[in-house]
Scaffold this motif. Structure first.
Motif, PDB file in Angstrom:
ATOM      1  N   GLY A   1       0.809  -1.214   0.000  1.00 28.13           N
ATOM      2  CA  GLY A   1       0.000   0.000   0.000  1.00 28.13           C
ATOM      3  C   GLY A   1       0.843   1.264   0.000  1.00 28.13           C
ATOM      4  O   GLY A   1       0.536   2.233  -0.704  1.00 28.13           O
ATOM      5  N   ALA A   2       1.907   1.271   0.792  1.00 33.88           N
ATOM      6  CA  ALA A   2       2.790   2.435   0.828  1.00 33.88           C
ATOM      7  C   ALA A   2       3.491   2.628  -0.510  1.00 33.88           C
ATOM      8  O   ALA A   2       3.680   3.764  -0.966  1.00 33.88           O
ATOM      9  CB  ALA A   2       3.814   2.279   1.945  1.00 33.88           C
ATOM     10  N   THR A   3       3.862   1.524  -1.151  1.00 34.90           N
ATOM     11  CA  THR A   3       4.498   1.601  -2.471  1.00 34.90           C
ATOM     12  C   THR A   3       3.526   2.180  -3.489  1.00 34.90           C
ATOM     13  O   THR A   3       3.905   2.993  -4.344  1.00 34.90           O
ATOM     14  CB  THR A   3       4.986   0.215  -2.910  1.00 34.90           C
ATOM     15  OG1 THR A   3       5.955  -0.261  -1.974  1.00 34.90           O
ATOM     16  CG2 THR A   3       5.620   0.268  -4.294  1.00 34.90           C
ATOM     17  N   TYR A   4       2.262   1.762  -3.406  1.00 35.78           N
ATOM     18  CA  TYR A   4       1.246   2.351  -4.290  1.00 35.78           C
ATOM     19  C   TYR A   4       1.167   3.863  -4.086  1.00 35.78           C
ATOM     20  O   TYR A   4       1.142   4.635  -5.047  1.00 35.78           O
ATOM     21  CB  TYR A   4      -0.121   1.713  -4.059  1.00 35.78           C
ATOM     22  CG  TYR A   4      -1.182   2.303  -4.963  1.00 35.78           C
ATOM     23  CD1 TYR A   4      -1.439   1.737  -6.199  1.00 35.78           C
ATOM     24  CD2 TYR A   4      -1.882   3.461  -4.601  1.00 35.78           C
ATOM     25  CE1 TYR A   4      -2.378   2.298  -7.066  1.00 35.78           C
ATOM     26  CE2 TYR A   4      -2.814   4.027  -5.459  1.00 35.78           C
ATOM     27  CZ  TYR A   4      -3.056   3.447  -6.684  1.00 35.78           C
ATOM     28  OH  TYR A   4      -3.954   4.019  -7.550  1.00 35.78           O
ATOM     29  N   ALA A   5       1.121   4.298  -2.830  1.00 36.19           N
ATOM     30  CA  ALA A   5       1.027   5.728  -2.548  1.00 36.19           C
ATOM     31  C   ALA A   5       2.250   6.477  -3.057  1.00 36.19           C
ATOM     32  O   ALA A   5       2.149   7.629  -3.500  1.00 36.19           O
ATOM     33  CB  ALA A   5       0.864   5.950  -1.048  1.00 36.19           C
ATOM     34  N   GLU A   6       3.403   5.832  -3.018  1.00 34.88           N
ATOM     35  CA  GLU A   6       4.627   6.438  -3.533  1.00 34.88           C
ATOM     36  C   GLU A   6       4.563   6.606  -5.052  1.00 34.88           C
ATOM     37  O   GLU A   6       4.949   7.653  -5.592  1.00 34.88           O
ATOM     38  CB  GLU A   6       5.817   5.565  -3.153  1.00 34.88           C
ATOM     39  CG  GLU A   6       7.162   6.049  -3.689  1.00 34.88           C
ATOM     40  CD  GLU A   6       8.285   5.094  -3.342  1.00 34.88           C
ATOM     41  OE1 GLU A   6       9.378   5.583  -3.052  1.00 34.88           O
ATOM     42  OE2 GLU A   6       8.068   3.861  -3.358  1.00 34.88           O
ATOM     43  N   LEU A   7       4.047   5.591  -5.721  1.00 31.53           N
ATOM     44  CA  LEU A   7       3.968   5.624  -7.185  1.00 31.53           C
ATOM     45  C   LEU A   7       2.832   6.514  -7.680  1.00 31.53           C
ATOM     46  O   LEU A   7       2.974   7.220  -8.683  1.00 31.53           O
ATOM     47  CB  LEU A   7       3.759   4.210  -7.725  1.00 31.53           C
ATOM     48  CG  LEU A   7       4.946   3.258  -7.656  1.00 31.53           C
ATOM     49  CD1 LEU A   7       4.479   1.831  -7.917  1.00 31.53           C
ATOM     50  CD2 LEU A   7       6.015   3.655  -8.673  1.00 31.53           C
ATOM     51  N   PHE A   8       1.692   6.476  -6.982  1.00 30.85           N
ATOM     52  CA  PHE A   8       0.474   7.133  -7.449  1.00 30.85           C
ATOM     53  C   PHE A   8      -0.162   7.982  -6.349  1.00 30.85           C
ATOM     54  O   PHE A   8      -1.313   7.740  -5.955  1.00 30.85           O
ATOM     55  CB  PHE A   8      -0.533   6.086  -7.932  1.00 30.85           C
ATOM     56  CG  PHE A   8       0.002   5.137  -8.972  1.00 30.85           C
ATOM     57  CD1 PHE A   8       0.157   5.542 -10.289  1.00 30.85           C
ATOM     58  CD2 PHE A   8       0.365   3.845  -8.631  1.00 30.85           C
ATOM     59  CE1 PHE A   8       0.649   4.668 -11.252  1.00 30.85           C
ATOM     60  CE2 PHE A   8       0.857   2.963  -9.587  1.00 30.85           C
ATOM     61  CZ  PHE A   8       1.006   3.380 -10.903  1.00 30.85           C
TER      62      PHE A   8
ATOM     63  N   GLY B   1      -1.486  10.850  -6.378  1.00 33.10           N
ATOM     64  CA  GLY B   1      -2.708  11.513  -6.804  1.00 33.10           C
ATOM     65  C   GLY B   1      -3.904  10.599  -6.878  1.00 33.10           C
ATOM     66  O   GLY B   1      -5.049  11.063  -6.916  1.00 33.10           O
ATOM     67  N   TYR B   2      -3.684   9.298  -6.913  1.00 34.50           N
ATOM     68  CA  TYR B   2      -4.768   8.329  -6.956  1.00 34.50           C
ATOM     69  C   TYR B   2      -4.945   7.602  -5.628  1.00 34.50           C
ATOM     70  O   TYR B   2      -5.668   6.614  -5.546  1.00 34.50           O
ATOM     71  CB  TYR B   2      -4.522   7.315  -8.071  1.00 34.50           C
ATOM     72  CG  TYR B   2      -4.787   7.875  -9.452  1.00 34.50           C
ATOM     73  CD1 TYR B   2      -5.942   8.599  -9.710  1.00 34.50           C
ATOM     74  CD2 TYR B   2      -3.873   7.689 -10.490  1.00 34.50           C
ATOM     75  CE1 TYR B   2      -6.198   9.124 -10.966  1.00 34.50           C
ATOM     76  CE2 TYR B   2      -4.117   8.212 -11.746  1.00 34.50           C
ATOM     77  CZ  TYR B   2      -5.274   8.925 -11.985  1.00 34.50           C
ATOM     78  OH  TYR B   2      -5.522   9.445 -13.226  1.00 34.50           O
ATOM     79  N   THR B   3      -4.257   8.083  -4.610  1.00 34.08           N
ATOM     80  CA  THR B   3      -4.347   7.457  -3.291  1.00 34.08           C
ATOM     81  C   THR B   3      -5.553   8.011  -2.546  1.00 34.08           C
ATOM     82  O   THR B   3      -5.638   9.215  -2.284  1.00 34.08           O
ATOM     83  CB  THR B   3      -3.061   7.713  -2.486  1.00 34.08           C
ATOM     84  OG1 THR B   3      -1.963   7.093  -3.162  1.00 34.08           O
ATOM     85  CG2 THR B   3      -3.173   7.149  -1.085  1.00 34.08           C
ATOM     86  N   GLY B   4      -6.489   7.126  -2.211  1.00 37.66           N
ATOM     87  CA  GLY B   4      -7.668   7.519  -1.463  1.00 37.66           C
ATOM     88  C   GLY B   4      -7.504   7.194   0.011  1.00 37.66           C
ATOM     89  O   GLY B   4      -6.558   7.644   0.659  1.00 37.66           O
ATOM     90  N   ARG B   5      -8.391   6.372   0.546  1.00 37.25           N
ATOM     91  CA  ARG B   5      -8.361   6.018   1.971  1.00 37.25           C
ATOM     92  C   ARG B   5      -7.572   4.727   2.152  1.00 37.25           C
ATOM     93  O   ARG B   5      -8.053   3.650   1.807  1.00 37.25           O
ATOM     94  CB  ARG B   5      -9.793   5.899   2.503  1.00 37.25           C
ATOM     95  CG  ARG B   5     -10.550   7.205   2.363  1.00 37.25           C
ATOM     96  CD  ARG B   5     -12.044   7.088   2.658  1.00 37.25           C
ATOM     97  NE  ARG B   5     -12.705   8.349   2.324  1.00 37.25           N
ATOM     98  CZ  ARG B   5     -14.017   8.554   2.409  1.00 37.25           C
ATOM     99  NH1 ARG B   5     -14.818   7.568   2.812  1.00 37.25           N
ATOM    100  NH2 ARG B   5     -14.529   9.728   2.087  1.00 37.25           N
ATOM    101  N   LEU B   6      -6.375   4.851   2.672  1.00 36.74           N
ATOM    102  CA  LEU B   6      -5.477   3.711   2.851  1.00 36.74           C
ATOM    103  C   LEU B   6      -5.300   3.414   4.337  1.00 36.74           C
ATOM    104  O   LEU B   6      -4.977   4.316   5.122  1.00 36.74           O
ATOM    105  CB  LEU B   6      -4.099   3.979   2.231  1.00 36.74           C
ATOM    106  CG  LEU B   6      -3.855   3.429   0.818  1.00 36.74           C
ATOM    107  CD1 LEU B   6      -4.846   4.041  -0.168  1.00 36.74           C
ATOM    108  CD2 LEU B   6      -2.422   3.699   0.395  1.00 36.74           C
ATOM    109  N   VAL B   7      -5.504   2.152   4.707  1.00 40.39           N
ATOM    110  CA  VAL B   7      -5.237   1.661   6.054  1.00 40.39           C
ATOM    111  C   VAL B   7      -4.101   0.653   5.953  1.00 40.39           C
ATOM    112  O   VAL B   7      -4.206  -0.347   5.230  1.00 40.39           O
ATOM    113  CB  VAL B   7      -6.471   0.988   6.679  1.00 40.39           C
ATOM    114  CG1 VAL B   7      -6.136   0.413   8.062  1.00 40.39           C
ATOM    115  CG2 VAL B   7      -7.626   1.969   6.780  1.00 40.39           C
ATOM    116  N   LEU B   8      -3.007   0.908   6.667  1.00 41.58           N
ATOM    117  CA  LEU B   8      -1.824   0.051   6.635  1.00 41.58           C
ATOM    118  C   LEU B   8      -1.648  -0.533   8.031  1.00 41.58           C
ATOM    119  O   LEU B   8      -1.150   0.119   8.943  1.00 41.58           O
ATOM    120  CB  LEU B   8      -0.597   0.855   6.197  1.00 41.58           C
ATOM    121  CG  LEU B   8      -0.773   1.660   4.896  1.00 41.58           C
ATOM    122  CD1 LEU B   8       0.520   2.397   4.539  1.00 41.58           C
ATOM    123  CD2 LEU B   8      -1.216   0.759   3.741  1.00 41.58           C
ATOM    124  N   ASP B   9      -2.051  -1.783   8.215  1.00 43.57           N
ATOM    125  CA  ASP B   9      -2.207  -2.403   9.534  1.00 43.57           C
ATOM    126  C   ASP B   9      -1.124  -3.453   9.770  1.00 43.57           C
ATOM    127  O   ASP B   9      -1.049  -4.451   9.064  1.00 43.57           O
ATOM    128  CB  ASP B   9      -3.595  -3.043   9.608  1.00 43.57           C
ATOM    129  CG  ASP B   9      -3.903  -3.644  10.962  1.00 43.57           C
ATOM    130  OD1 ASP B   9      -3.166  -3.392  11.925  1.00 43.57           O
ATOM    131  OD2 ASP B   9      -4.918  -4.370  11.055  1.00 43.57           O
TER     132      ASP B   9
END
Length: 522
Positions: free
Chosen positions: A242-249, A251-259
């Motif tokens: 999930g963090a890698t997704y947020a790093e790459l995108f 602007g397309y990161t919505g509500r992310l929970v990293l548990d």
């Protein structure tokens, strides 16, 4: 244990169901590849290893999925196309298994909520069908289409294969606390045989199962589902994804929970040593509870003495395994795996006490059952591809922890300081990536994901597999990170019995309001 950095959720969440449901298609409004490139350009060393041509990816972003019924009520499944190599999008394509369960209502639909259970190597589709799609809080399932994609190399998505069932049986019984040169040679030969098996059976996919590539697959899935932004709950290794997704995108990161968060800034050796300390912390918590129970097998009221006797019992098994009622005996390696398996969820502690009682009376069946659940070994002797995929992803994401046995020997004191019980075995297990046939493409680096919406990072204070300090670190790295703490035992926190945790996460998923940074729950 046959590989380190196994950041997985509890075994309960890995119960898999058969594949899934029925006939419509989706897509269209989720954002084009060009838009993804504009708002999500790579910002870290790991992300920068792949040069992507947005225009060449358009056909993947524009694809229409054919959803079908496949055996689990109310779920649908489909196959999504992605490029094997993102640097060569016009080359070989791969098939990725995806699944969803439509929002049940009432209330306005919020889009899709993707889930990933960790591993790496855990089946997200299996997790969705067996747990998340039916066990997540009803208000969340009412307003989100619950969705999952098996990561490339995992389960139904071009699975990495390495060894036969019988070969895996031998591999999981390798002595991972070698006492002399001959035992070191047998262990390293086992790692080499495993790597050769993976190269022989899965050579084409092996260089292309990195977390960065899986995050790119996830963005295609987001767009194909018609979602403008990604909403996501990732557990354990799923937090790194999930963090890698947020790093790459971003602007397309919505509500992310990293548990149960990982720390992407750490090199493999430090990750492995931290996790070793995490299992020690969890075992001490088990020991403190054990001495209060009438069925504790250690016959002492001292938690410290429980640890001492556990270590001595492992040494006894190293010298003389005990029978299990089948052809496999219980030696130190399988026994250690069985104990570690029970550290993921305190609800397994009673089972562990009973299994240890049996093993100390020459019946290793209980600990063997725990070890088999950890390795996802079926009663017929076959294995899921969890362990193969776990090594394949880990060995690609980071350079190896050690360059050879001599380096492990030098590091042993620090590992044994981290855990007198598990340190030696987990240090030697960290050697597995040394012989991997595919060169690592990732590197340790901070993930800031500047421009991303608020991201909730969850840490459990006595988490065995993803130590709490990793959650603190990741929340501090992310420019929009907020830390939510669970003071308790076990691996991950959401959906494990804390109303405080569940309410905070549900509120964030449903109305977008993250908990206050530093909020603590018990």
């Amino acid at each position: 244990m046959d590989s380190r950095r196994l950041f997985r959720v509890s075994a309960v969440a890995f119960v898999s169901a058969g594949l899934l449901i029925s006939g419509c298609s989706s897509g269209g409004s989720g954002g084009s590849p060009a838009e993804a490139s504009d708002s999500g350009s790579p910002s870290g060393p790991s992300a920068g290893t792949v040069s992507v041509d947005p225009a060449a990816l358009k056909k993947f972003y524009d694809q229409k999925l054919t959803w079908r019924a496949c055996g689990v009520p109310d779920f649908q499944c489909a196959t999504m196309k992605a490029p094997l190599d993102y640097e060569k999008p016009d080359g070989t394509e791969i098939d990725l298994a995806v699944s969803r369960k439509k929002a049940t209502g009432p209330g306005k639909r919020l889009g899709s909520l993707l889930v990933n259970p960790g591993g790496p190597g855990g089946s997200a589709v299996g997790y969705l069908q067996a747990y998340a799609g039916i066990g997540y809080p009803a208000p969340v399932r009412a307003r989100y289409d619950m969705a999952a994609i098996d990561p490339r190399g995992v389960a139904r998505s071009e699975p990495v294969e390495c060894l036969t069932g019988k070969e895996m049986d031998a591999y999981t019984q390798l002595d991972q606390t070698p006492d002399d040169r001959a035992e070191i040679t047998r262990l390293t030969n086992g790692f080499k045989d495993f790597a050769r098996g993976c190269e022989k059976r899965s050579g084409e996919i092996l260089p292309h199962v990195s977390t960065v590539e899986t995050a790119r697959d996830m963005d295609i899935f987001r767009a194909v589902l018609g979602d403008r932004k990604l909403s996501y709950v990732g557990a354990s290794y799923g937090t790194f994804l999930g963090a890698t997704y947020a790093e790459l995108f971003p602007g397309y990161t919505g509500r992310l929970v990293l548990d149960g968060a990982m720390d992407p800034s750490l090199p493999a050796r430090e990750l492995n040593r931290d996790q070793t300390a995490g299992f020690e912390t969890a075992f001490r918590s088990f020991a403190e509870d054990c001495v209060k129970q009438t069925d504790c097998p250690f016959d002492t009221k001292s938690p410290a003495e429980v640890s001492t006797r556990m270590k001595a019992f492992f040494a006894k098994l190293d010298a003389k395994p005990v029978p299990t009622g089948e052809s496999r005996e219980l030696g130190e390696s399988l026994a250690t795996t069985g104990v570690i398996a029970a550290m993921y969820d305190e609800s397994a502690w009673q089972q562990l006490r009973q299994a240890l009682t049996g093993a100390m009376n020459d019946d290793g069946a209980g600990l063997l059952t725990l070890a088999d659940s950890y390795y996802e070994r079926d009663s017929d002797g076959s294995y899921a591809n969890l362990m193969a995929a776990n090594s394949a992803v880990n060995c690609l994401d980071l350079p190896p922890a050690f360059n050879g046995p001599e380096a492990v020997a030098e590091a042993l004191p620090s590992f044994e300081k981290a855990s007198p019980i598990f340190g030696k075995g987990l240090a030697w297990a960290s050697l597995n990536c040394t012989y991997w046939p595919a060169k690592a493409t990732g590197s340790p680096h901070r993930i800031e994901a500047r421009g991303a919406a608020p991201i909730v990072v969850v840490g459990t204070t006595r988490d065995p597999a993803t130590p709490y300090k990793w959650a603190r670190s990741l929340a501090g790295q992310l420019s929009s990170g907020t830390l939510l703490t669970y003071n308790g035992d076990g691996h991950t926190a959401y959906g494990r019995g804390s109303d405080c945790i569940d309410t905070a996460i549900n509120t964030y998923l449903l109305d977008g309001t993250p908990p206050a940074n530093g909020k603590k729950c018990s």
